[in-house]
Design a protein around this motif. Structure first.
Motif, short mmCIF file in Angstrom:
data_model
loop_
_atom_site.label_atom_id
_atom_site.label_comp_id
_atom_site.label_asym_id
_atom_site.label_seq_id
_atom_site.Cartn_x
_atom_site.Cartn_y
_atom_site.Cartn_z
N MET A 87 80.78 -3.05 23.11
CA MET A 87 82.20 -2.96 22.75
C MET A 87 82.52 -1.64 22.06
N ALA A 88 81.51 -1.01 21.47
CA ALA A 88 81.73 0.23 20.73
C ALA A 88 81.15 1.46 21.42
N SER A 89 80.20 1.26 22.31
CA SER A 89 79.52 2.39 22.95
C SER A 89 79.74 2.35 24.46
N ALA A 90 80.30 3.43 25.00
CA ALA A 90 80.52 3.49 26.44
C ALA A 90 79.21 3.45 27.21
N ALA A 91 78.18 4.10 26.67
CA ALA A 91 76.88 4.14 27.36
C ALA A 91 76.28 2.74 27.48
N VAL A 92 76.35 1.98 26.41
CA VAL A 92 75.83 0.60 26.44
C VAL A 92 76.69 -0.24 27.37
N ARG A 93 78.00 -0.03 27.34
CA ARG A 93 78.91 -0.80 28.21
C ARG A 93 78.61 -0.54 29.68
N VAL A 94 78.37 0.72 30.03
CA VAL A 94 78.04 1.07 31.42
C VAL A 94 76.76 0.37 31.84
N TRP A 95 75.75 0.37 30.96
CA TRP A 95 74.48 -0.30 31.29
C TRP A 95 74.71 -1.80 31.51
N LEU A 96 75.49 -2.43 30.63
CA LEU A 96 75.79 -3.86 30.77
C LEU A 96 76.56 -4.14 32.06
N ASP A 97 77.53 -3.27 32.39
CA ASP A 97 78.31 -3.46 33.62
C ASP A 97 77.41 -3.36 34.85
N ARG A 98 76.53 -2.36 34.83
CA ARG A 98 75.61 -2.20 35.97
C ARG A 98 74.67 -3.40 36.07
N LEU A 99 74.22 -3.89 34.93
CA LEU A 99 73.35 -5.07 34.92
C LEU A 99 74.09 -6.29 35.46
#
Length: 135
Positions: A87-99
């Motif tokens: 929710m706070a980090s775009a990089a983590v969000r992208v990884w979660l979306d790809r997962l």
């Protein structure tokens, strides 16, 4: 000559595998009478010792998992921490979306390895946990 005899399945099975000194393996049943040369050898050998216990084959963990199987490797606390970080980090969000969009997760895929290491770099996983998750 017989080198060893081991059970071929878990008890109460009487199926056995006989390994000869030359490495050849033969299957038979310890409950059958000594009516062949092999069973006669087996009965003589068994008169002095017991067959080795059955040892179940080691099955390697799957290297390609469903997304759910992969996420099940995370502890609930790790999963919550990664979700909150998304929710706070775009990089983590992208990884979660790809997962989330993946059909499967290959534990040997460089993207999987890099993503988990990125989670460790962000303080969401330890390197030891990354190693465990990828094992």
């Amino acid at each position: 000559m017989i080198q060893s005899i081991r059970f071929a399945a878990a008890a109460p099975s009487t199926a056995a595998i006989i390994t000869m000194e030359d490495g050849q393996e033969w299957s038979t049943d310890t409950s059958l009478p000594p009516d062949t040369w092999l069973r006669e050898l087996m009965h003589d050998w068994l008169a002095g010792q017991a067959p080795a216990d059955y040892v179940a084959p080691v099955v390697a963990a799957p290297r390609i998992l469903t997304v759910l199987q992969f996420r099940d490797r995370l502890t609930p606390a790790e999963e919550v921490a990664i979700t909150q970080a998304g929710m706070a980090s775009a990089a983590v969000r992208v990884w979660l979306d790809r997962l989330s969009g993946a059909q499967e997760v290959n534990l040997d895929d460089p993207r999987t390895v890099a993503g988990l290491h990125a989670m460790a770099a962000a303080g969401l996983l330890t390197i030891e946990r990354v190693t465990e998750i990828l094992a």
